[in-house]
Write an enzyme that holds these catalytic residues in place. Structure first.
Site, short mmCIF file in Angstrom:
data_model
loop_
_atom_site.label_atom_id
_atom_site.label_comp_id
_atom_site.label_asym_id
_atom_site.label_seq_id
_atom_site.Cartn_x
_atom_site.Cartn_y
_atom_site.Cartn_z
N CYS A 1 0.84 -1.21 0.00
CA CYS A 1 0.00 0.00 0.00
C CYS A 1 0.87 1.26 0.00
O CYS A 1 1.38 1.66 1.05
CB CYS A 1 -0.92 -0.02 1.22
SG CYS A 1 -1.93 1.45 1.37
N CYS B 1 -0.51 4.07 2.23
CA CYS B 1 -0.32 3.91 3.68
C CYS B 1 1.14 4.13 4.06
O CYS B 1 1.43 4.76 5.07
CB CYS B 1 -0.70 2.50 4.13
SG CYS B 1 -2.10 1.80 3.29
N ASP B 2 2.07 3.58 3.29
CA ASP B 2 3.46 3.53 3.72
C ASP B 2 4.39 4.42 2.89
O ASP B 2 5.59 4.50 3.18
CB ASP B 2 3.97 2.08 3.67
CG ASP B 2 3.15 1.20 4.60
OD1 ASP B 2 2.85 1.66 5.72
OD2 ASP B 2 2.79 0.08 4.21
#
Ligand SMILES: Cc1cc2nc3c(=O)[nH]c(=O)nc-3n(C[C@H](O)[C@H](O)[C@H](O)COP(=O)(O)OP(=O)(O)OC[C@H]3O[C@@H](n4cnc5c(N)ncnc54)[C@H](O)[C@@H]3O)c2cc1C
Length: 308
Positions: A134, A137-138
């Site tokens: 992701c 997200c990261d």
């Protein structure tokens, strides 16, 4: 009497569209998801191919879809579904949390897909700590880092473009050639901080406590190369998230929910929609289309059975 006319399992684009169409057909609707509503869209940086939206952030689109379901009073609950039992006109949905069960006359299965794993050495060791699925997200932790993206399809290329906006470098590794839309490939390869290793397998993720790089092997020459990086993103495809429907007898040999054009499964009153069903194009717009058809079919089934 069943608790609801329609229970929808999974609140990605397919499930949320089914909820909108179900509510507008006067069905009482319960939407269940183990995570926040939105499905994979929440974790997608930008959606550029949803008609009429131009370029929209995935999270924004997810919120707008969910607000739409709430304007129509579709109920939402955080639940992980373990199985669905077919008791004839009533279906029982069994959830993990306190073994909670709900009953409905119709159910739409919209659980989507989860990322396929590469299977290379030390993948498990660095999962969530160096390897991510992701970028949204990261990605923020990758500012000024060297990053490797594995995969060459649309998801890989779109997310690599996103990462190239702030990472120090992005190395894209693909087993054969890039297979994403040509326009997206051109955009990616036009970035100065992007390089491509086509025709390479990933042999190993390297490092002890911390990911230090990946070891690749050329499929043509057999030459091995070490690429230094602080973060890897894997986008090598998806597999259906349908284990909880195994006992229902609606899955094909690859685990996808078998449906006809009306999104009907082999079990009367059970329908499928979105990425988890047998189909050729897995996108937001096709998931929404499936969800709309499935909800219409559920309403038609209710009328036919004299339940509405
Ligand atoms: C990185 C990436 C980028 C993408 N970019 C684009 C793009 O630019 N344009 C585009 O059109 N498409 C894009 N896609 C594809 C798009 O995201 C999917 O086609 C779409 O999200 C499918 O919607 P869905 O509702 O079928 O499934 P999903 O979005 O997968 O949603 C399924 C939902 O079911 C829930 N669920 C699963 N199992 C259970 C269970 N047992 N109990 C309860 N809930 C459960 C999950 O938590 C999830 O919320 C991208 C996909 C990825 C991975």
């Amino acid at each position: 009497m069943a608790d609801y006319d329609l229970i929808i399992i999974g609140s990605g684009p397919a499930g949320m569209t089914a909820a909108i169409y179900g509510a507008r057909a006067n069905l009482s609707v319960l939407l269940l998801d183990r995570l926040a509503p939105g499905g994979k869209v929440i974790n997608t940086s930008e959606i550029q191919n949803y008609t009429g939206m131009g370029t929209v952030e995935g999270a924004d689109l997810a919120i707008r879809m969910f607000q739409h379901t709430q304007e129509l009073n579709a109920e939402f609950d955080y639940r992980t579904v373990l199985k669905v039992l077919d008791d004839g006109t009533e279906k029982t949905v069994v959830c993990e949390e306190e073994n909670r069960t709900y009953t409905a006359n119709t159910v739409i299965l919209c659980t989507g897909t989860v990322p396929r794993l590469l299977g290379a050495a030390k993948e498990e060791h660095f999962s969530g700590n160096g390897i991510s699925w992701c970028a949204v997200c990261d990605g923020a932790g990758c500012r000024d880092k060297d990053v490797v993206v594995i995969g060459g399809g649309n998801s890989a290329v779109e997310e690599a473009i996103y990462l190239a906006g702030f990472a120090k470098s992005v190395t894209v590794v693909v087993r054969s050639e890039l297979s994403a839309d040509p326009m997206a490939c051109d955009k990616l390869l036009g970035r100065k901080n992007v390089r491509l290793f086509a025709g390479h397998d990933v042999l190993e993720f390297c490092g002890e406590e911390r990911l230090e790089g990946v070891r690749l092997k050329s499929k043509d020459t057999g030459e091995e190369i070490f690429v230094s990086c602080g973060q890897v993103f894997e986008y090598i495809g998806q597999i259906p998230a349908t284990g909880c429907f195994a006992e229902l007898g609606v899955l094909n040999e690859r685990g996808y929910v078998k449906v006809n054009e009306q999104m009907e499964t082999a079990v009367p009153g059970v329908f499928g929609a979105g990425d988890c069903v047998t189909k050729n194009l897995r996108q937001v717009i096709t998931a929404c289309s499936d969800g709309a058809i499935a909800a219409q079919s559920a309403a038609k089934y209710m009328r036919k059975m004299g339940l509405l």
